[in-house]
Design a protein around this motif. Structure first.
Motif, PDB file in Angstrom:
ATOM      1  N   HIS A  59      11.988  28.585  25.578  1.00 44.17           N
ATOM      2  CA  HIS A  59      13.262  28.509  24.865  1.00 44.17           C
ATOM      3  C   HIS A  59      14.185  29.566  25.457  1.00 44.17           C
ATOM      4  N   PHE A  60      15.233  29.116  26.152  1.00 42.28           N
ATOM      5  CA  PHE A  60      16.131  30.022  26.870  1.00 42.28           C
ATOM      6  C   PHE A  60      17.571  29.705  26.504  1.00 42.28           C
ATOM      7  N   LYS A  61      18.334  30.757  26.218  1.00 44.82           N
ATOM      8  CA  LYS A  61      19.743  30.611  25.844  1.00 44.82           C
ATOM      9  C   LYS A  61      20.606  31.442  26.779  1.00 44.82           C
ATOM     10  N   LEU A  62      21.655  30.810  27.317  1.00 45.83           N
ATOM     11  CA  LEU A  62      22.562  31.493  28.247  1.00 45.83           C
ATOM     12  C   LEU A  62      23.993  31.345  27.751  1.00 45.83           C
ATOM     13  N   ASN A  63      24.669  32.482  27.554  1.00 43.74           N
ATOM     14  CA  ASN A  63      26.070  32.494  27.133  1.00 43.74           C
ATOM     15  C   ASN A  63      26.933  33.062  28.256  1.00 43.74           C
ATOM     16  N   GLU A  64      28.033  32.372  28.561  1.00 37.19           N
ATOM     17  CA  GLU A  64      28.978  32.846  29.566  1.00 37.19           C
ATOM     18  C   GLU A  64      30.379  32.898  28.949  1.00 37.19           C
ATOM     19  N   TYR A  65      31.054  34.024  29.161  1.00 39.75           N
ATOM     20  CA  TYR A  65      32.425  34.195  28.694  1.00 39.75           C
ATOM     21  C   TYR A  65      33.281  34.565  29.904  1.00 39.75           C
ATOM     22  N   ILE A  66      34.249  33.719  30.226  1.00 45.88           N
ATOM     23  CA  ILE A  66      35.071  33.907  31.418  1.00 45.88           C
ATOM     24  C   ILE A  66      36.534  33.972  31.001  1.00 45.88           C
ATOM     25  N   ASN A  67      37.187  35.078  31.314  1.00 50.29           N
ATOM     26  CA  ASN A  67      38.615  35.239  31.072  1.00 50.29           C
ATOM     27  C   ASN A  67      39.329  35.346  32.411  1.00 50.29           C
ATOM     28  N   ALA A  68      40.339  34.500  32.617  1.00 48.46           N
ATOM     29  CA  ALA A  68      41.034  34.455  33.902  1.00 48.46           C
ATOM     30  C   ALA A  68      42.538  34.395  33.698  1.00 48.46           C
ATOM     31  N   VAL A  69      43.272  35.122  34.531  1.00 48.43           N
ATOM     32  CA  VAL A  69      44.731  35.023  34.586  1.00 48.43           C
ATOM     33  C   VAL A  69      45.116  34.743  36.032  1.00 48.43           C
ATOM     34  N   TYR A  70      46.207  34.030  36.216  1.00 43.04           N
ATOM     35  CA  TYR A  70      46.602  33.665  37.570  1.00 43.04           C
ATOM     36  C   TYR A  70      48.115  33.700  37.704  1.00 43.04           C
ATOM     37  N   GLY A  71      48.564  33.780  38.955  1.00 43.90           N
ATOM     38  CA  GLY A  71      49.979  33.685  39.288  1.00 43.90           C
ATOM     39  C   GLY A  71      50.134  32.988  40.620  1.00 43.90           C
ATOM     40  N   VAL A  72      51.115  32.100  40.730  1.00 47.06           N
ATOM     41  CA  VAL A  72      51.398  31.370  41.970  1.00 47.06           C
ATOM     42  C   VAL A  72      52.891  31.436  42.235  1.00 47.06           C
ATOM     43  N   PHE A  73      53.246  31.911  43.414  1.00 46.26           N
ATOM     44  CA  PHE A  73      54.645  31.946  43.846  1.00 46.26           C
ATOM     45  C   PHE A  73      54.824  30.932  44.955  1.00 46.26           C
ATOM     46  N   SER A  74      55.772  30.023  44.782  1.00 49.70           N
ATOM     47  CA  SER A  74      56.036  28.997  45.787  1.00 49.70           C
ATOM     48  C   SER A  74      57.500  29.018  46.178  1.00 49.70           C
TER      49      SER A  74
END
Length: 228
Positions: A59-74
């Protein structure tokens, strides 16, 4: 019994700076909960019935928490050249819990992912495009699970909870040819991989083979694709 739950929150914002310039920013939060429980039964001939095999209970439990911010200049230069410059930063917090044995492990890491894309029109119709990006491949739940699976007396499989993500720097040069009938795109690519996730086997007691995973140093690939 595999159980998976995903929760995503995303916010995007686009701001035109001028007729040719644009700024895009955003945030994305991801929560992944994977809860896998495995059990099997073995025939007990003394009672002529199946009983639960406690040695294989996992019995195995895996938790992932990912916070991401981004910016794109075109933007564009003249009427024939355009480009995009992007940057994404991510904070990943991972927690694994092998409930069967009470083993708990955590991994926290911070990443920066730049992107560059430059396009040049040729003859007003055709287009050459050069791009660079950095990507991540995170180890899945099976590769991280530290439960020791004894398939037989001479073969053991076990995951590696210290496994790190794999990273790829990708470079691509493509030429898009437009005709009245089809669009043809030959593309050259070069990819450099770091901390490559790979299988690893070794012997214990000279007769028992243990198979697990580890991060190799690096690998590379290059070639050409032809898209129609």
């Amino acid at each position: 019994i595999p159980r998976s739950y995903n929760v995503n929150a995303q916010l995007d914002y686009v701001h035109p700076l001028s007729e040719i310039m644009k700024l895009e920013t955003g945030y994305k939060g991801t929560e992944r909960i994977n809860d896998n429980e495995f059990s099997s039964d073995t025939m007990d001939y003394s009672i002529n019935n199946y009983v639960e095999n406690l040695s294989s209970k996992n019995h195995f439990k895996l938790n992932e928490y990912i916070n991401a911010v981004y910016g794109v200049f075109s933007s564009s230069i003249g009427k024939s050249t355009s480009f995009k410059l992007g940057l994404r930063v991510e904070q990943t917090n991972t927690e694994g819990n092998l409930i069967t044995t009470g083993q708990v492990f955590k991994q926290n890491y911070f990443d920066i992912f730049p992107t560059v894309n430059i396009s040049q029109k040729i003859g007003g119709v055709h287009q050459v495009q050069l791009s660079y990006s950095r990507r991540i491949t995170r180890p899945n739940i099976w590769r991280l699970n530290p439960f020791v699976n004894k398939y037989n007396a001479r073969y053991i499989y076990v995951g590696n909870p210290e496994l790190k993500p794999e990273y790829t720097d990708s470079y691509e040069l493509s030429f898009m040819v437009y005709t009245n009938l089809i669009t043809v795109t030959p593309m050259l690519f070069y990819r450099q991989n770091y901390d490559v996730i790979s299988n690893y086997s070794y012997l214990t007691d000279t007769i028992v083979t243990v198979t697990t995973y580890r991060n190799a140093s690096r690998s590379k690939a290059y070639g050409m694709d032809f898209l129609v």
